[in-house]
Design a protein around this motif. Structure first.
Motif, PDB file in Angstrom:
ATOM      1  N   ILE A  37       0.844  -1.218   0.000  1.00 15.63           N
ATOM      2  CA  ILE A  37       0.000   0.000   0.000  1.00 15.63           C
ATOM      3  C   ILE A  37       0.869   1.254   0.000  1.00 15.63           C
ATOM      4  N   ILE A  38       1.925   1.227   0.822  1.00 13.18           N
ATOM      5  CA  ILE A  38       2.824   2.387   0.885  1.00 13.18           C
ATOM      6  C   ILE A  38       3.530   2.590  -0.446  1.00 13.18           C
ATOM      7  N   GLU A  39       3.934   1.478  -1.085  1.00 13.09           N
ATOM      8  CA  GLU A  39       4.649   1.564  -2.358  1.00 13.09           C
ATOM      9  C   GLU A  39       3.763   2.148  -3.462  1.00 13.09           C
ATOM     10  N   ASN A  40       2.474   1.804  -3.430  1.00 10.21           N
ATOM     11  CA  ASN A  40       1.552   2.270  -4.465  1.00 10.21           C
ATOM     12  C   ASN A  40       0.963   3.656  -4.180  1.00 10.21           C
ATOM     13  N   TRP A  41       1.226   4.187  -2.989  1.00  9.20           N
ATOM     14  CA  TRP A  41       0.646   5.485  -2.614  1.00  9.20           C
ATOM     15  C   TRP A  41       1.406   6.626  -3.293  1.00  9.20           C
ATOM     16  N   THR A  42       0.657   7.538  -3.912  1.00 13.19           N
ATOM     17  CA  THR A  42       1.249   8.711  -4.569  1.00 13.19           C
ATOM     18  C   THR A  42       0.775   9.964  -3.844  1.00 13.19           C
ATOM     19  N   PRO A  43       1.661  10.626  -3.118  1.00 13.07           N
ATOM     20  CA  PRO A  43       1.233  11.820  -2.372  1.00 13.07           C
ATOM     21  C   PRO A  43       0.931  12.993  -3.308  1.00 13.07           C
ATOM     22  N   GLU A  44       0.013  13.851  -2.873  1.00 16.11           N
ATOM     23  CA  GLU A  44      -0.280  15.057  -3.645  1.00 16.11           C
ATOM     24  C   GLU A  44       0.894  16.028  -3.521  1.00 16.11           C
ATOM     25  N   PRO A  45       1.196  16.779  -4.570  1.00 17.94           N
ATOM     26  CA  PRO A  45       2.313  17.744  -4.494  1.00 17.94           C
ATOM     27  C   PRO A  45       2.025  18.856  -3.485  1.00 17.94           C
ATOM     28  N   LEU A  46       3.069  19.275  -2.776  1.00 19.50           N
ATOM     29  CA  LEU A  46       2.903  20.361  -1.805  1.00 19.50           C
ATOM     30  C   LEU A  46       2.548  21.675  -2.508  1.00 19.50           C
ATOM     31  N   VAL A  47       3.050  21.860  -3.734  1.00 21.05           N
ATOM     32  CA  VAL A  47       2.759  23.049  -4.525  1.00 21.05           C
ATOM     33  C   VAL A  47       2.031  22.618  -5.782  1.00 21.05           C
ATOM     34  N   ALA A  48       0.880  23.236  -6.052  1.00 22.20           N
ATOM     35  CA  ALA A  48       0.088  22.859  -7.225  1.00 22.20           C
ATOM     36  C   ALA A  48       0.844  23.189  -8.511  1.00 22.20           C
ATOM     37  N   PHE A  49       0.452  22.510  -9.583  1.00 22.81           N
ATOM     38  CA  PHE A  49       1.085  22.741 -10.880  1.00 22.81           C
ATOM     39  C   PHE A  49       0.890  24.191 -11.318  1.00 22.81           C
ATOM     40  N   THR A  50       1.964  24.802 -11.790  1.00 25.92           N
ATOM     41  CA  THR A  50       1.916  26.190 -12.255  1.00 25.92           C
ATOM     42  C   THR A  50       2.236  26.233 -13.746  1.00 25.92           C
ATOM     43  N   PRO A  51       1.336  26.778 -14.567  1.00 27.37           N
ATOM     44  CA  PRO A  51       1.613  26.869 -16.011  1.00 27.37           C
ATOM     45  C   PRO A  51       2.852  27.721 -16.283  1.00 27.37           C
ATOM     46  N   GLU A  52       3.537  27.431 -17.374  1.00 24.38           N
ATOM     47  CA  GLU A  52       4.764  28.149 -17.715  1.00 24.38           C
ATOM     48  C   GLU A  52       4.524  29.624 -18.004  1.00 24.38           C
ATOM     49  N   ASP A  53       3.289  29.960 -18.439  1.00 26.43           N
ATOM     50  CA  ASP A  53       3.003  31.356 -18.759  1.00 26.43           C
ATOM     51  C   ASP A  53       2.390  32.116 -17.587  1.00 26.43           C
ATOM     52  N   ASP A  54       2.429  31.510 -16.392  1.00 22.64           N
ATOM     53  CA  ASP A  54       1.875  32.188 -15.224  1.00 22.64           C
ATOM     54  C   ASP A  54       2.652  33.482 -14.944  1.00 22.64           C
ATOM     55  N   PRO A  55       1.940  34.618 -14.707  1.00 27.21           N
ATOM     56  CA  PRO A  55       2.625  35.899 -14.460  1.00 27.21           C
ATOM     57  C   PRO A  55       3.578  35.863 -13.276  1.00 27.21           C
ATOM     58  N   ALA A  56       3.280  34.999 -12.290  1.00 30.55           N
ATOM     59  CA  ALA A  56       4.130  34.933 -11.091  1.00 30.55           C
ATOM     60  C   ALA A  56       5.535  34.427 -11.411  1.00 30.55           C
ATOM     61  N   LEU A  57       5.695  33.724 -12.544  1.00 26.62           N
ATOM     62  CA  LEU A  57       7.005  33.189 -12.907  1.00 26.62           C
ATOM     63  C   LEU A  57       7.872  34.221 -13.622  1.00 26.62           C
ATOM     64  N   LYS A  58       7.267  35.344 -14.008  1.00 23.40           N
ATOM     65  CA  LYS A  58       8.028  36.399 -14.674  1.00 23.40           C
ATOM     66  C   LYS A  58       8.554  37.356 -13.614  1.00 23.40           C
ATOM     67  N   GLU A  59       9.715  37.029 -13.141  1.00 24.76           N
ATOM     68  CA  GLU A  59      10.271  37.724 -11.984  1.00 24.76           C
ATOM     69  C   GLU A  59      10.755  39.124 -12.344  1.00 24.76           C
ATOM     70  N   ARG A  60      10.359  40.090 -11.522  1.00 26.77           N
ATOM     71  CA  ARG A  60      10.884  41.448 -11.632  1.00 26.77           C
ATOM     72  C   ARG A  60      11.462  41.821 -10.274  1.00 26.77           C
ATOM     73  N   LEU A  61      12.744  42.073 -10.245  1.00 29.11           N
ATOM     74  CA  LEU A  61      13.424  42.345  -8.986  1.00 29.11           C
ATOM     75  C   LEU A  61      13.551  43.850  -8.789  1.00 29.11           C
ATOM     76  N   VAL A  62      12.914  44.341  -7.741  1.00 28.53           N
ATOM     77  CA  VAL A  62      12.993  45.758  -7.395  1.00 28.53           C
ATOM     78  C   VAL A  62      13.986  45.916  -6.262  1.00 28.53           C
ATOM     79  N   THR A  63      14.968  46.781  -6.450  1.00 28.13           N
ATOM     80  CA  THR A  63      15.977  47.016  -5.418  1.00 28.13           C
ATOM     81  C   THR A  63      15.982  48.492  -5.040  1.00 28.13           C
ATOM     82  N   GLY A  64      16.379  48.751  -3.791  1.00 25.69           N
ATOM     83  CA  GLY A  64      16.468  50.138  -3.338  1.00 25.69           C
ATOM     84  C   GLY A  64      15.115  50.728  -2.998  1.00 25.69           C
ATOM     85  N   ARG A  65      15.113  51.996  -2.781  1.00 27.17           N
ATOM     86  CA  ARG A  65      13.918  52.722  -2.360  1.00 27.17           C
ATOM     87  C   ARG A  65      12.949  52.903  -3.532  1.00 27.17           C
ATOM     88  N   VAL A  66      11.662  52.813  -3.234  1.00 22.26           N
ATOM     89  CA  VAL A  66      10.633  53.023  -4.253  1.00 22.26           C
ATOM     90  C   VAL A  66      10.073  54.435  -4.091  1.00 22.26           C
TER      91      VAL A  66
END
Length: 472
Positions: free
Chosen positions: A58-87
């Motif tokens: 049973i343990i061998e056949n068990w497939t746990p759910e991923p801790l992080v859900a699948f994220t599409p490659e075109d998801d805006p969150a993956l397009k990183e913009r790094l802001v440095t310094g004062r805004v």
């Protein structure tokens, strides 16, 4: 005594059962049998025990759910913009120094040294956080002072401060409107208002954006229903919800007409002035700009994260109305209170409002200049009131889908940042929002912008939009 008491008890039980509705009797009998079954039911002890081999299989056949859900490659969150310094008026994005037309810092107070110094002093005195909700041990004297100052500035009896702008109106609406009530609301309202509507569980009636004829038609329709069932109508409260300047369109609401309809149809009115507070009039918002008595509005809410350049939000109104939120506003009761240093920064911002009222005229002048200049784009069209510090740019020629327009505007935004002008595409939860707006670039105007800054921004966006659309 016992012989007298027993008949009395049975008479009381008989009276209760006689007067109870049938569904209540059925439910009580069902629960009684359920409790008896739970008390006397016992396991027969024949639970099957698994062998070590079966457990291993049973343990061998068990497939746990991923801790992080699948994220599409075109998801805006993956397009990183790094802001440095004062805004501030300028911001460094991915190592590029940019003119900032993306941050909601309308009055430029993020760069005010007096506000910064007051926040630092508060940090040394109180520490970073208050470590609890306001109703428990999270209230510090600066919270009470900020509420008092906001009430005085807005000429209202009382104010209540929330620690997060999104939760302010989202908590205020369900604090008053309940399942049996009706809310009439503009279909262009922002996402936080939409979440407040969901939480209220009230009947929601949307009317077309800033269309007073459509609103009155829906109010008249409801009035006819009320005449048919006056008993129900007497118990049903009716609310009207609008924004001073709509976050999703940059347009001002027709408040005078809304107030007239509120009086005619006996509605309670909520006005979210998150954008208009600190921008219109002498900072007090749309009511001051139009000369409307604030007593006409039952509850005014606003953000401290736009013109004030701090964190949190607030509601103002009569003491009777505002005090109710201290017990029923979920964002007030169950969220850690606003960090004291940010409450002090908001107090210092209000000091600046009162010492330098010319800043509001300066902001309105820059909004007018941007409106005049940005109306001349070749491939983009501008939406927003002339005095609004928040405006939207749309593709002049509509494309076949929302996703396609979003992709084009994302490319325009990225290329503008590379050329030193920080603009961002407006992000929406297109599958969750009630009436998802068309894809756009959201422009946030800063009082500190110069005419040269506005011209530079226009030239950059114009050149980039031509280039991106030519490649399509």
């Amino acid at each position: 005594m016992v012989t007298v008491a027993v008949p009395y008890i049975f008479n009381e039980i008989y009276s209760v059962f006689k007067n109870a509705p049938p569904y209540a009797l059925f439910l009580e009998v069902f629960l009684l049998f359920a409790v008896i079954w739970l008390i006397f039911h016992k396991s027969n002890g024949k639970t099957k025990k698994l062998s070590p081999e079966e457990k291993a299989r049973i343990i061998e056949n068990w497939t746990p759910e991923p801790l992080v859900a699948f994220t599409p490659e075109d998801d805006p969150a993956l397009k990183e913009r790094l802001v440095t310094g004062r805004v501030g008026k300028r911001v460094t994005v991915n190592g590029v120094d940019c003119l900032n037309l993306a941050s909601h810092n309308y009055l430029g107070l993020l760069e005010n040294p007096e506000i910064t110094e007051s926040a630092i002093k508060s940090l040394r005195k109180y520490g970073v956080g208050s470590c609890g909700p306001r109703g428990f041990y999270g209230t510090v004297d600066v919270h009470l002072e900020l509420e008092e100052r906001l009430a005085q500035f807005m000429n209202m009896e009382e104010a209540v401060v929330y620690s997060y702008a999104f939760s302010t109106i989202a908590s205020a609406i369900p604090a008053y409107s309940k399942r049996a009530d009706i809310i009439f609301v503009d279909e262009a309202v922002n996402f936080s208002i939409q979440k407040g509507l969901d939480a209220s569980r009230s009947k929601i009636v949307f009317f077309k954006h800033n269309d007073m004829k459509d609103l009155e038609a829906k109010l008249e329709e409801q009035a006819k229903l009320d005449k048919k069932n006056p008993r129900k109508a007497a118990k049903t409260r009716k609310f009207l919800v609008a924004e001073g300047i709509y976050f999703n369109t940059g347009e001002i609401c027709p408040l005078r007409e809304l107030v007239e309809l509120r009086k005619k149809y006996k509605l309670r009115m909520f006005l979210d002035e998150s954008i208009s507070f600190g921008c219109l009039g002498k900072g007090k918002g749309l009511t001051e700009h139009l000369g409307i008595d604030k007593i006409e509005i039952d509850l005014i809410s606003a953000s401290l994260e736009h013109s004030i350049s701090s964190i949190g939000g607030f509601c103002v109104g009569s003491s009777f109305i505002v005090e109710h939120q201290r017990l029923s506003g979920l964002g007030y009761c169950f969220s850690a209170s606003l960090p004291p240093l940010l409450a002090q920064a908001a107090i210092s911002a209000l000091d600046t409002f009162e010492k330098d009222p010319q800043m509001f005229d300066q902001l309105q002048e820059k909004c007018s200049l941007v409106q005049e200049k940005f109306s001349k784009f070749t491939n983009l069209t501008l939406r927003g009131d002339i005095l609004s510090p928040l405006k939207h740019l749309y593709l002049r020629k509509e494309l076949s889908s929302y996703e396609e327009e979003r992709e084009v505007l994302e490319k325009v935004s990225e290329e503008c940042i590379k050329r030193g002008v920080a603009v961002v595409k407006a992000e929406y939860l297109d599958k969750i929002e009630k009436f998802c707006p068309r894809a756009s670039i959201r422009i946030a105007i800063n009082r500190l912008l110069t005419k040269d800054d506005i011209t530079t921004a226009f030239d950059t966006i114009e050149e980039v939009s031509k280039k991106v659309l030519a490649q399509k």
